[in-house]
Design a protein around this motif. Structure first.
Motif, short mmCIF file in Angstrom:
data_model
loop_
_atom_site.label_atom_id
_atom_site.label_comp_id
_atom_site.label_asym_id
_atom_site.label_seq_id
_atom_site.Cartn_x
_atom_site.Cartn_y
_atom_site.Cartn_z
N THR A 41 0.84 -1.15 0.05
CA THR A 41 -0.14 -0.02 -0.18
C THR A 41 0.84 1.18 -0.01
O THR A 41 0.52 2.21 -0.08
CB THR A 41 -1.00 0.01 1.25
N GLN A 47 10.20 2.01 2.50
CA GLN A 47 9.42 1.30 3.57
C GLN A 47 9.22 -0.18 3.18
O GLN A 47 8.98 -1.15 3.96
CB GLN A 47 8.11 1.94 3.49
N PRO A 96 0.94 -2.48 23.62
CA PRO A 96 0.59 -4.02 22.98
C PRO A 96 1.79 -4.81 22.75
O PRO A 96 2.94 -4.26 22.50
CB PRO A 96 0.08 -3.55 21.56
N ARG A 149 0.63 -8.05 11.26
CA ARG A 149 0.75 -7.00 11.82
C ARG A 149 1.94 -6.01 11.83
O ARG A 149 1.55 -4.76 11.95
CB ARG A 149 0.88 -7.56 13.34
N PHE A 207 1.29 -3.63 8.75
CA PHE A 207 0.31 -2.63 8.71
C PHE A 207 0.77 -1.01 8.22
O PHE A 207 1.83 -0.64 8.81
CB PHE A 207 -0.61 -2.37 9.78
N GLY A 208 0.17 -0.47 7.19
CA GLY A 208 1.02 0.69 6.91
C GLY A 208 1.86 0.50 5.58
O GLY A 208 1.99 1.62 4.92
N THR A 209 2.46 -0.68 5.55
CA THR A 209 3.05 -0.95 3.97
C THR A 209 2.31 -2.03 3.19
O THR A 209 2.46 -1.78 1.96
CB THR A 209 4.63 -1.43 4.59
N ALA A 213 -1.18 -4.61 2.79
CA ALA A 213 -2.72 -5.15 3.50
C ALA A 213 -2.82 -6.58 3.04
O ALA A 213 -2.55 -6.67 1.97
CB ALA A 213 -3.74 -4.29 3.07
N VAL A 214 -3.38 -7.30 3.78
CA VAL A 214 -3.75 -8.73 3.35
C VAL A 214 -4.76 -8.57 2.13
O VAL A 214 -5.83 -7.84 2.34
CB VAL A 214 -4.42 -9.42 4.54
N ARG A 233 0.57 9.45 8.75
CA ARG A 233 -0.47 8.39 8.41
C ARG A 233 -1.67 9.07 8.70
O ARG A 233 -2.81 8.73 8.12
CB ARG A 233 -0.41 7.12 9.25
N GLN A 293 -12.12 -0.62 1.18
CA GLN A 293 -10.86 -1.57 1.36
C GLN A 293 -9.79 -0.45 1.57
O GLN A 293 -8.90 -0.57 2.75
CB GLN A 293 -10.51 -2.46 0.23
N ASN A 336 -7.66 -0.01 4.90
CA ASN A 336 -5.99 -0.11 5.39
C ASN A 336 -5.34 1.17 5.80
O ASN A 336 -4.57 1.01 6.60
CB ASN A 336 -5.69 -0.16 3.59
N ASN A 367 -6.06 0.83 9.50
CA ASN A 367 -5.12 -0.19 10.01
C ASN A 367 -3.73 0.49 10.41
O ASN A 367 -3.06 0.13 11.17
CB ASN A 367 -5.01 -1.50 9.42
N ALA A 368 -3.06 1.15 9.04
CA ALA A 368 -1.85 1.66 8.90
C ALA A 368 -1.66 2.96 10.36
O ALA A 368 -0.51 3.00 10.67
CB ALA A 368 -1.62 2.41 7.73
N LEU A 369 -2.51 3.60 10.20
CA LEU A 369 -2.61 4.57 11.41
C LEU A 369 -2.86 4.00 12.97
O LEU A 369 -2.06 4.43 13.79
CB LEU A 369 -3.77 5.36 11.13
N GLU A 413 -2.00 0.93 14.08
CA GLU A 413 -0.76 0.00 14.77
C GLU A 413 0.08 1.16 15.32
O GLU A 413 0.36 0.92 16.59
CB GLU A 413 -0.15 -0.65 13.55
N SER A 456 -1.37 2.76 18.56
CA SER A 456 -1.47 1.73 19.73
C SER A 456 -0.11 2.09 20.63
O SER A 456 0.08 1.63 21.76
CB SER A 456 -1.61 0.44 19.35
N GLN A 457 0.94 2.68 20.30
CA GLN A 457 2.32 2.85 21.04
C GLN A 457 2.08 4.37 21.72
O GLN A 457 3.30 4.54 22.49
CB GLN A 457 3.48 3.02 19.96
#
Lengths: 407, 386
Positions: free
Chosen positions: A57, A63, A97, A183, A186-188, A190-191, B335, B364, B368, B371-373, B375, B378-379
């Motif tokens: 993506t 990346q 996490p 996991r 993510f960001g690079t 997508a499934v 992101r 979709q 995506n 999800n990219a943001l 992850e 969460s930190q």
């Protein structure tokens, strides 16, 4: 693909010279991730599979490379039975996490292998544009597979820029591997799709017994085995002179996946004699209908009461290497059942995986012959399809695919 | 994510001397003078040392009592919380890792989580390893808290005003106008959704979806009215004027109650960071799936509002994150921008594309980007507290 597959060439008994086929010292059920070739190809086929295809993506080459590095590290760890990250599922701070999801706590490496592949769309997008500065290194054979008769492909179960094959003897370990790699991505990435396989349908070592597919027949009798070192060299690994553009792929292989749905309920209504004629082998022992035992060479000329005893449209004959200039494949397919369909039929079949040195001679012609004249096709429907290039193995300190980006 | 009830805050902001809890840290410094073993029992609080050199201290707290316990490191006034670990069950251990400059402190175990706890003095002597705590840090924190509080209060004000207009239009049967205002009014709810949802009594009365209801539970609030304004084609009986008035007044009353409570709230910096993460979770579980607004299909308004709230919360703590984890700050900024670009592409004259007009591919792509943001987000809390 199914029972008889590519018939038994005489295979030389011998030892696998490749490191990826041998357990690493210290852990009986762990295979080395690093080596000349990627593990998970000639490694004795494990019992379970989770296979995932990804779309990239990001447009950033840096990346993409960072992800391949992170995947290499995590795969190296997980295949040794360690957590995906270096902190672990329960040892980190409570306000973060965990860097491993934890469902593999207490489980061994379980023979886990993780094998990466690169799809044609990683090199060029739908408009032919170079996505990551690697288009001039796209192997000639790495392109979308042609449409085959009886393909009813679901685009959502086909293709992909990258793929990961995780095989293990424990299904939880295989799922854990894909989940943690997804996991990290993510960001690079997508499934795009993923597929579970619950039982192997191939043997890749003479030490293994031949399993059965969901038609109830022994499958993979004549598969290329790791011990056939000559055949592995000639038919599986890409060699230096194969493709001038793809020097980075030397020591790698092409990975074909086909999601082959079986119309189970209709098949089950076929008389035993008919089933055996479709396949060309007996259901009990797997011997060719021309006689002998499972590993006897089929005799295609032996006459029966009506034509040859192995019918002209029997699977074993249609896909036999003799009909295809000696071409064989190394198959590592898995049975799948994805629940039931809306009408109550099993959504089940064979998730076909094959590794070949050249898909243009070792897969496409055989698939065409099968689609055109194989009696089994009546009971098969191909719903997913993809082709990837599996780079050679990563040496210590390298990442998978490094030669493509840096050599 | 776990919902934390934020009610008027009694605990001081524990952040100047940034702390984290670990279940187990790296063991490299165990046995050194900066690691203190704490044993909490029903009647006692035993420490392996009563002093330590300044620097990063680790309190390894084991609960040998029969009740849940807590451990605090307090300032010399016995009030200011320097660091704490909560919810340590019997026979469990937790770590408190805290940067402590030289000074006198008070330790406290609180078996049963009640009262002042079992207290003792604790001394931190000057060493070469003074933690770098600048006045700037505290300023950044104070600024973030102030800004976020003002933002939430303002959104709550606007929610009251727009809800007032909306219920008037609805009650008086001006359905077209009510439909037009519906997503705009809800924007103010969605921007502070994690705060609003922290009031467990109000949230189900105001924002329950039909699918959320238990058998026999009365359905009220925004989505009840949504269904009446965008009724299903068949099998639906429109509400009477009387019923409309009841639901409208009920929503208004609850909104005013919410506003009164919100105006009194204060926040900690980790609550702000958690709020940002929580809003993205709302997007991932409800909006990107089109489940939030199943009758009006105005999910993208909510989506944008959740992202607005998450971004404001993030930007509030961004200067802190930039100091502590610059790479994380860069990733988050990028992101957020990438997600916003996708949302901008769906903007129309009146707002956004309706969810049921989005293609599977567009959904979709949005998913995506979420999800990219999510992850790296969460930190965020841990980075802010580190």
């Amino acid at each position: 693909m199914a029972a008889a597959g590519l018939a038994a060439g005489a295979f030389a008994a011998g030892r696998a010279t490749a490191a990826e086929g041998t357990p690493t010292s210290g852990r009986e059920d762990a295979f080395a991730f690093r080596g000349a070739h990627q593990a998970g190809i000639t490694t004795p086929a494990q019992d379970r599979l989770h296979f995932a295809a990804f779309d990239v993506t990001t447009g950033s080459r840096a990346q993409l490379i960072a992800l391949l590095k992170a995947w290499t590290d995590a795969a190296d760890r997980m295949t040794q039975g360690l957590p995906a990250g270096d902190v672990g599922p329960t040892d980190g701070p409570v306000d973060l996490p965990p860097d491993d999801t934890g469902e593999a706590i207490g489980l061994s490496a379980s023979g886990l292998t993780i094998t990466f592949g690169l799809g044609p769309t990683l090199f060029r997008d739908a408009h032919g544009r170079d996505r990551f500065g690697i288009a001039d290194r796209q192997p000639a054979a790495l392109r979308a597979l042609p449409h085959f008769p009886a393909d009813v492909l679901d685009p959502e179960k086909s293709g992909g820029d990258l793929c990961v094959q995780a095989c293990a003897d424990d299904p939880q370990v295989a799922v854990h591997a894909i989940r943690n790699l997804a996991r990290l991505g993510f960001g690079t990435v997508a499934v795009r799709w993923s597929q579970l396989g619950f039982g192997r349908t191939s043997t890749t070592s003479t030490s293994q017994s031949t399993p059965r597919n969901l038609f109830g027949f022994k499958d993979g009798t004549a598969n290329i085995k790791a011990e056939e070192t000559d055949a592995v060299e000639r038919q599986v690994w890409v060699a230096p002179d194969d493709d001038a553009r793809a020097g980075w792929l030397v020591g790698g292989s092409y990975l074909v996946t086909r999601r082959i749905n079986m119309t189970i309920e209709v098949w089950d209504r076929q008389p035993l004699g008919d089933q055996e004629e479709f396949v060309g082998r007996t259901k009990a022992s797997g011997a060719p209908l021309s006689g002998g035992t499972e590993f006897s060479e089929p005799d295609f000329t032996m006459p029966g009461s009506q034509g040859p005893v192995i019918p002209r449209d029997a699977h074993v004959r249609v896909v036999h290497p003799d009909s295809h200039g000696g071409a064989r494949m190394l198959r590592r397919g898995y049975n799948f059942v994805d629940g039931s369909d809306a009408l109550g039929g099993l959504n089940a079949g064979l998730f076909f995986i094959a590794f070949v040195r050249d898909p243009d001679t070792q897969f496409i012609p055989i698939q065409n012959a099968m689609a055109k004249s194989d009696a089994l096709m009546e009971y098969l429907k191909v719903t997913g399809s993809a082709l990837f290039a599996a780079p050679p193995g990563a040496a210590a300190g390298e990442y998978v695919g490094q030669a493509l980006f840096e050599a | 994510m776990r919902k934390t009830v934020i009610v008027a805050l009694v605990v001081a902001v524990p952040l100047l001397a940034a702390c984290t809890e670990n279940t187990r840290g790296d063991d490299s410094d165990s046995g050194d003078a900066r690691t203190v073993a704490v044993t909490s029992t029903d009647e006692g609080c035993e420490l392996s040392a009563v002093d330590a050199p300044s620097g990063t201290l680790t309190f390894d707290v084991t609960n040998e009592g029969s009740q849940v316990t807590e451990f605090y490191l307090l300032g010399d006034d016995g009030l200011r919380i320097v660091g704490e670990v909560e919810n340590i069950g019997p026979q469990l251990s937790r770590e408190l890792v805290v940067n402590a400059p030289a000074g006198t402190y008070v330790t406290a175990c609180k078996p049963g989580m009640k009262g002042d706890g079992i207290r003792a003095d604790f001394t931190v002597s000057k060493s070469g390893d003074e933690p770098a705590v600048s006045a700037d840090d505290q300023q950044l924190v104070d600024q973030a808290l102030q800004n976020y509080q003002a933002y939430v209060q303002d959104q709550s004000d606007q929610l009251v005003a727009k809800t007032e207009q909306f219920v008037e239009l609805y009650e008086s049967g001006q359905d077209d106008e009510a439909r037009a205002l519906y997503p705009d009014a809800r924007v103010h709810w969605e921007r502070i959704e994690t705060v609003a949802e922290s009031f467990g009594d109000l949230d189900p009365m105001m924002d329950a979806r039909e699918a959320d209801l238990e058998e026999g539970q009365e359905w009220t609030g925004w989505h009840r009215i949504e269904k009446d304004l965008w009724p299903p084609a068949a099998g639906y009986t429109p509400l009477t004027d009387e019923a409309r008035a009841t639901y409208a007044e009920d929503l208004m009353t609850n909104t005013e109650t919410l506003d009164k409570r919100v105006q009194k709230l204060t926040y900690t910096v980790d609550q702000i960071a958690n709020g940002s993460r929580g809003l993205l979770e709302e997007v991932a579980t409800g909006k990107v799936t089109g489940e939030e607004e199943i009758w009006s299909h105005t999910d993208l308004w909510d989506f944008q509002a959740n992202v607005d709230g998450a971004r404001v919360a993030y930007e509030g703590v961004q200067p802190i994150v930039e100091q502590k984890d610059a790479e994380l700050a860069t990733t988050l900024t990028e992101r957020f921008a990438a997600l916003q670009t996708l949302l901008d592409a769906q903007k129309t004259d009146t707002g956004f594309t309706y969810y049921d007009e989005l293609s599977q591919d567009e959904v979709q792509q949005l998913s995506n980007a979420v999800n990219a943001l999510s992850e790296p987000l969460s930190q965020l809390t841990a980075a802010v507290l580190s």
